[in-house]
Design a protein around this motif. Sequence first.
Motif, short mmCIF file in Angstrom:
data_model
loop_
_atom_site.label_atom_id
_atom_site.label_comp_id
_atom_site.label_asym_id
_atom_site.label_seq_id
_atom_site.Cartn_x
_atom_site.Cartn_y
_atom_site.Cartn_z
N GLY A 12 -96.12 20.38 23.73
CA GLY A 12 -94.77 20.00 24.14
C GLY A 12 -94.49 21.69 23.88
N PRO A 13 -92.43 21.31 24.04
CA PRO A 13 -92.21 20.18 25.30
C PRO A 13 -92.60 20.33 26.45
N ARG A 35 -94.48 10.49 25.14
CA ARG A 35 -94.16 11.24 24.18
C ARG A 35 -92.32 10.89 24.53
N THR A 36 -91.74 11.72 23.69
CA THR A 36 -90.60 11.89 23.96
C THR A 36 -89.31 13.25 23.86
N ASP A 37 -90.62 14.54 24.03
CA ASP A 37 -89.77 16.08 24.22
C ASP A 37 -90.26 16.18 26.16
N HIS A 57 -83.65 12.89 29.83
CA HIS A 57 -84.47 13.64 29.96
C HIS A 57 -84.72 14.45 31.24
#
Length: 180
Positions: A12-13, A35-37, A57
């Motif tokens: 990631g990202p 996931r957050t990325d 996002h």
Amino acid sequence: MNLDDKLKNLAGPVLVLGASGFIGANLLRRLLAVRTDVTGTVFSGDTWRLDGIPSAHIAFLNLQDPISVGSVLRRVAPRTIFDCSSFGAYSFEQDHERIHATNYLSFIRLMEEVAGLDLAAFVHAGSSSEYGLNSAAPAEDAALVPNSHYAVSKAATSAAIAYFGKVRGVPVVNLRLYAV
């Protein structure tokens, strides 16, 4: 290893191009579940498939504008890119210049930009339409016989992927999707 673990292990990202389409929206939602990325891009049209996804996002991206492309790539700094962008797959999308500009010329510009990045993977969503007149259960190495502007643009992109992967060393793959 289950799917969640595989998604968590992606470098990631992660950037999902064309996140407002069917494949892109589902992929973005699946990635954001673990996931957050992750950032998904939108350009035009209705983004109803992205309802409920936080704006942090989502990024606007015009693939035909080098400044827009550069800005998103600098902001996200992706290591993994899923390219689900396209134009011309629907019967009402008939503008042949926009089909080629979106599916092929924009792809070339994008690849020139990402060729210098430290990418782990670039996954392009191809199309069974690339086979065109040769689409009845073709072998993976069967000849591409495009039968529309969309098919020609996707087949040309497939050839560009082979060039960028084999000659330029970009970690890129083309997935020809059937009946998604």
